[in-house]
Design a protein around this motif. Structure first.
Motif, PDB file in Angstrom:
ATOM      1  N   ILE A  80       0.837  -1.203   0.000  1.00  0.00           N
ATOM      2  CA  ILE A  80       0.000   0.000   0.000  1.00  0.00           C
ATOM      3  C   ILE A  80       0.871   1.252   0.000  1.00  0.00           C
ATOM      4  N   VAL A  81       1.932   1.248   0.816  1.00  0.00           N
ATOM      5  CA  VAL A  81       2.848   2.393   0.871  1.00  0.00           C
ATOM      6  C   VAL A  81       3.536   2.586  -0.480  1.00  0.00           C
ATOM      7  N   GLU A  82       3.994   1.484  -1.083  1.00  0.00           N
ATOM      8  CA  GLU A  82       4.658   1.567  -2.383  1.00  0.00           C
ATOM      9  C   GLU A  82       3.701   2.114  -3.448  1.00  0.00           C
ATOM     10  N   ARG A  83       2.458   1.661  -3.412  1.00  0.00           N
ATOM     11  CA  ARG A  83       1.480   2.149  -4.382  1.00  0.00           C
ATOM     12  C   ARG A  83       1.256   3.654  -4.207  1.00  0.00           C
ATOM     13  N   GLY A  84       1.207   4.101  -2.959  1.00  0.00           N
ATOM     14  CA  GLY A  84       1.061   5.526  -2.701  1.00  0.00           C
ATOM     15  C   GLY A  84       2.245   6.323  -3.211  1.00  0.00           C
ATOM     16  N   ALA A  85       3.454   5.783  -3.029  1.00  0.00           N
ATOM     17  CA  ALA A  85       4.657   6.467  -3.511  1.00  0.00           C
ATOM     18  C   ALA A  85       4.656   6.555  -5.035  1.00  0.00           C
ATOM     19  N   ARG A  86       4.225   5.485  -5.701  1.00  0.00           N
ATOM     20  CA  ARG A  86       4.133   5.533  -7.169  1.00  0.00           C
ATOM     21  C   ARG A  86       3.157   6.608  -7.617  1.00  0.00           C
ATOM     22  N   ALA A  87       2.041   6.731  -6.891  1.00  0.00           N
ATOM     23  CA  ALA A  87       1.039   7.741  -7.248  1.00  0.00           C
ATOM     24  C   ALA A  87       1.615   9.150  -7.108  1.00  0.00           C
ATOM     25  N   VAL A  88       2.418   9.362  -6.061  1.00  0.00           N
ATOM     26  CA  VAL A  88       3.054  10.665  -5.857  1.00  0.00           C
ATOM     27  C   VAL A  88       3.971  11.000  -7.027  1.00  0.00           C
ATOM     28  N   VAL A  89       4.815  10.044  -7.397  1.00  0.00           N
ATOM     29  CA  VAL A  89       5.759  10.266  -8.496  1.00  0.00           C
ATOM     30  C   VAL A  89       5.008  10.560  -9.799  1.00  0.00           C
ATOM     31  N   GLU A  90       3.954   9.810 -10.073  1.00  0.00           N
ATOM     32  CA  GLU A  90       3.194  10.027 -11.305  1.00  0.00           C
ATOM     33  C   GLU A  90       2.510  11.390 -11.304  1.00  0.00           C
ATOM     34  N   GLN A  91       2.026  11.821 -10.143  1.00  0.00           N
ATOM     35  CA  GLN A  91       1.393  13.138 -10.062  1.00  0.00           C
ATOM     36  C   GLN A  91       2.402  14.234 -10.379  1.00  0.00           C
ATOM     37  N   VAL A  92       3.610  14.130  -9.815  1.00  0.00           N
ATOM     38  CA  VAL A  92       4.650  15.125 -10.086  1.00  0.00           C
ATOM     39  C   VAL A  92       5.071  15.063 -11.549  1.00  0.00           C
ATOM     40  N   ARG A  93       5.179  13.852 -12.105  1.00  0.00           N
ATOM     41  CA  ARG A  93       5.554  13.697 -13.513  1.00  0.00           C
ATOM     42  C   ARG A  93       4.531  14.392 -14.423  1.00  0.00           C
ATOM     43  N   ARG A  94       3.252  14.199 -14.135  1.00  0.00           N
ATOM     44  CA  ARG A  94       2.213  14.834 -14.946  1.00  0.00           C
ATOM     45  C   ARG A  94       2.258  16.353 -14.823  1.00  0.00           C
ATOM     46  N   CYS A  95       2.530  16.825 -13.615  1.00  0.00           N
ATOM     47  CA  CYS A  95       2.598  18.262 -13.373  1.00  0.00           C
ATOM     48  C   CYS A  95       3.752  18.879 -14.168  1.00  0.00           C
ATOM     49  N   LEU A  96       4.896  18.223 -14.171  1.00  0.00           N
ATOM     50  CA  LEU A  96       6.046  18.716 -14.937  1.00  0.00           C
ATOM     51  C   LEU A  96       5.754  18.677 -16.436  1.00  0.00           C
ATOM     52  N   ALA A  97       5.053  17.636 -16.880  1.00  0.00           N
ATOM     53  CA  ALA A  97       4.732  17.534 -18.306  1.00  0.00           C
ATOM     54  C   ALA A  97       3.805  18.671 -18.736  1.00  0.00           C
ATOM     55  N   ARG A  98       2.849  19.024 -17.874  1.00  0.00           N
ATOM     56  CA  ARG A  98       1.933  20.124 -18.211  1.00  0.00           C
ATOM     57  C   ARG A  98       2.673  21.457 -18.302  1.00  0.00           C
ATOM     58  N   ALA A  99       3.796  21.553 -17.569  1.00  0.00           N
ATOM     59  CA  ALA A  99       4.572  22.798 -17.557  1.00  0.00           C
ATOM     60  C   ALA A  99       5.761  22.732 -18.510  1.00  0.00           C
ATOM     61  N   ALA A 100       5.722  21.795 -19.456  1.00  0.00           N
ATOM     62  CA  ALA A 100       6.885  21.544 -20.323  1.00  0.00           C
ATOM     63  C   ALA A 100       7.349  22.772 -21.088  1.00  0.00           C
ATOM     64  N   ASP A 101       6.448  23.663 -21.430  1.00  0.00           N
ATOM     65  CA  ASP A 101       6.821  24.845 -22.216  1.00  0.00           C
ATOM     66  C   ASP A 101       7.190  26.046 -21.344  1.00  0.00           C
ATOM     67  N   ASP A 102       7.152  25.870 -20.033  1.00  0.00           N
ATOM     68  CA  ASP A 102       7.475  26.968 -19.125  1.00  0.00           C
ATOM     69  C   ASP A 102       8.983  27.029 -18.870  1.00  0.00           C
ATOM     70  N   SER A 103       9.411  28.049 -18.140  1.00  0.00           N
ATOM     71  CA  SER A 103      10.823  28.178 -17.787  1.00  0.00           C
ATOM     72  C   SER A 103      11.218  27.046 -16.841  1.00  0.00           C
ATOM     73  N   PRO A 104      12.527  26.737 -16.751  1.00  0.00           N
ATOM     74  CA  PRO A 104      12.946  25.671 -15.831  1.00  0.00           C
ATOM     75  C   PRO A 104      12.553  25.961 -14.386  1.00  0.00           C
ATOM     76  N   GLU A 105      12.613  27.232 -13.969  1.00  0.00           N
ATOM     77  CA  GLU A 105      12.201  27.557 -12.598  1.00  0.00           C
ATOM     78  C   GLU A 105      10.706  27.303 -12.417  1.00  0.00           C
ATOM     79  N   ALA A 106       9.913  27.679 -13.424  1.00  0.00           N
ATOM     80  CA  ALA A 106       8.471  27.465 -13.324  1.00  0.00           C
ATOM     81  C   ALA A 106       8.152  25.973 -13.291  1.00  0.00           C
ATOM     82  N   ARG A 107       8.886  25.169 -14.072  1.00  0.00           N
ATOM     83  CA  ARG A 107       8.652  23.719 -14.066  1.00  0.00           C
ATOM     84  C   ARG A 107       8.998  23.121 -12.714  1.00  0.00           C
TER      85      ARG A 107
END
Length: 201
Positions: free
Chosen positions: A65-92
């Protein structure tokens, strides 16, 4: 590369997911009290044989359960960075850090995490390894914007940033404090300043 602990493990996933969901729901409903395996398998519509074939023990279920939660955290951050792909590195980087830190202000999520951790014996073989894997996975995501911001050792810098955020999240979790927007902004701003600091280049 993402640590193998955070890679989904195929335990005939539909049945395994049902057991994980049932275990989590019972732990949260019980306020951290340890549910019996019989209660978990009944709630999942499964069997004791299936439970022990998939997980081997209740501690292994908690770890999953803990591992599944950690995977969800990583995927959420990955999606957030992908949405900001065209922004400045600081903004990403700010977007990724913000997504991570804001989880600490989710009181319901914190309640679930505390309930799950209360069910662990502390003797599981992957106890600290999940935290290490989480930090490494986040560092891999933060390394590119750190490099673009001028860090001479982007991965080391990203790992320091990820470790600091995870430590802050753990502090808020175990003290049961809920950080407000000002505290979150302070942490994110502090970490960004560290990435830009000349001594880290």
């Amino acid at each position: 590369m993402q640590n193998s602990i955070l890679r989904p493990v195929d335990r005939e996933s539909a049945e395994a997911e049902a057991l994980l969901d049932a275990g989590l729901a019972l732990m949260v409903a019980g306020g951290g009290r340890r549910p019996r395996v019989a209660d978990i398998v009944a709630a999942a519509g499964s069997s004791n044989d299936a439970f022990y074939r998939r997980f081997g023990s209740k501690d292994a279920l908690v770890e999953a359960i803990v591992e599944r939660g950690a995977r969800a955290v990583v995927e959420q951050v990955r999606r957030c960075l992908a949405r900001a792909a065209d922004d400045s590195p600081e903004a990403r980087l700010r977007a990724g850090l913000g997504a991570l830190v804001r989880q600490a202000s989710d009181a319901e999520l914190a309640r679930k995490i505390r309930a799950v951790l209360a069910n662990g014996s502390g003797a599981g073989p992957h106890g600290g390894q999940v935290t290490v894997a989480l930090v490494d996975a986040l560092a891999a995501l933060f390394a590119q914007p750190a490099a673009e911001l001028g860090a001479a050792d982007p991965l080391r810098t990203a790992r320091t940033v990820a470790g600091a955020v995870v430590a802050a999240l753990q502090y808020w979790l175990f003290t049961e404090e809920v950080p407000g927007p000002a505290e979150i902004e302070h942490l994110v701003g502090f970490l960004l300043a560290g990435v830009r600091a000349p001594r880290l280049r």
